[in-house]
Design a protein around this motif. Structure first.
Motif, PDB file in Angstrom:
ATOM      1  N   CYS A  42       0.854  -1.196   0.000  1.00  0.00           N
ATOM      2  CA  CYS A  42       0.000   0.000   0.000  1.00  0.00           C
ATOM      3  C   CYS A  42       0.890   1.246   0.000  1.00  0.00           C
ATOM      4  N   ASP A  44       0.495   3.784   1.692  1.00  0.00           N
ATOM      5  CA  ASP A  44       0.471   4.391   3.033  1.00  0.00           C
ATOM      6  C   ASP A  44       1.883   4.715   3.533  1.00  0.00           C
ATOM      7  N   HIS A  98      -1.969  -3.925   5.071  1.00  0.00           N
ATOM      8  CA  HIS A  98      -1.760  -3.497   6.459  1.00  0.00           C
ATOM      9  C   HIS A  98      -3.089  -3.222   7.137  1.00  0.00           C
ATOM     10  N   CYS A 101      -5.885   0.274   7.081  1.00  0.00           N
ATOM     11  CA  CYS A 101      -5.758   0.814   5.716  1.00  0.00           C
ATOM     12  C   CYS A 101      -6.951   1.737   5.393  1.00  0.00           C
ATOM     13  N   SER A 102      -6.644   2.969   5.027  1.00  0.00           N
ATOM     14  CA  SER A 102      -7.710   3.944   4.735  1.00  0.00           C
ATOM     15  C   SER A 102      -8.525   3.537   3.518  1.00  0.00           C
TER      16      SER A 102
HETATM   17 CO    CO Z   1      -3.400   1.264   3.067  1.00  0.00          CO
END
Ligand code: CO
Length: 220
Positions: A42, A44, A98, A101-102
């Motif tokens: 990701c 992130d 993860h 995670c948004s």
């Molecule tokens: Co994420």
């Protein structure tokens, strides 16, 4: 950091620290790269590939996007995959999701983010596929479980690409793994979905899904 020039100061300090540890470090890296791993993770900022496994520049080839998606029409991801497998000949491909995670959260909560909603439709497909499994869980568990399921599904996508199938066809040693990372404790977990050959895809998918059922979700 208000002034972007701070980044250059940090970079000079980092490069000089690296040279202090190994005077030839950059010189050696400039000759070639021979990473053993391809990391698909990701975007992130809290999940930097090299950092969380303590590896140096040169050790991991990396592709990151929102919610670590592997889409068969994504030329960016496929090009990274093809270069890593055919040219660099990496031994391991790791799809790493993860918790927290948004992107996953936006899908579960039906939040509108903008253009990214279209990208996250791939995660919504994962949610739709596992609706019954997710519905049986409370909110926080649903989030953690969809983070895990998304990794398992994306691992299957990697395995189904012509790139990985061709590599296995010619007996190139190549394993595909699914990991998940805990932002709250910095710990990486194996989702037991490792595939070492095309003939294992379905069986390993089932192993990973049933391992999820036995795994206690203690992550917020
Ligand atoms: Co994420």
């Amino acid at each position: 950091m208000e002034d972007i020039s701070g980044l250059f100061e940090l970079n000079r300090a980092w490069a000089s620290g690296m040279r202090a540890q190994d005077a030839e470090f950059f010189n050696k890296l400039s000759q070639q790269q021979a990473p053993e791993y391809l990391w698909i993770g990701c975007s992130d900022s809290r999940v930097p590939a090299n950092t969380v496994v303590g590896l140096l520049p040169g050790d991991i080839f990396v592709h990151r996007n929102v919610a670590n998606v592997v889409a068969h029409s994504d030329m960016n991801c496929l090009s990274v995959l093809q270069f890593a497998v055919d040219v660099l000949r990496v031994r391991h491909i790791i799809v790493c999701g993860h918790y927290g995670c948004s992107g996953i959260q936006a899908v579960l909560k039906r939040q509108r983010l903008g253009l990214a909603d279209n990208w996250l439709r791939y995660v919504r497909d994962v949610e739709d596929k596992h609706t019954a499994r997710l519905r049986a869980l409370v909110d926080t568990e649903q989030h953690a479980r969809l983070c895990e399921l998304n990794v398992i599904e994306q691992v299957a996508h990697v395995c189904e690409t012509s790139i990985v199938r061709d590599a296995w066809e010619r007996n190139q040693p190549l394993s595909v793994h699914g990991f998940i990372y805990g932002i709250q404790d910095g710990i990486l977990h194996d989702l037991h979905t490792t595939v070492r050959h095309g003939s294992e895809i379905t069986a390993q998918y089932e192993v990973a899904i049933s391992a999820l059922g036995r795994r206690s979700v203690d992550i917020k």
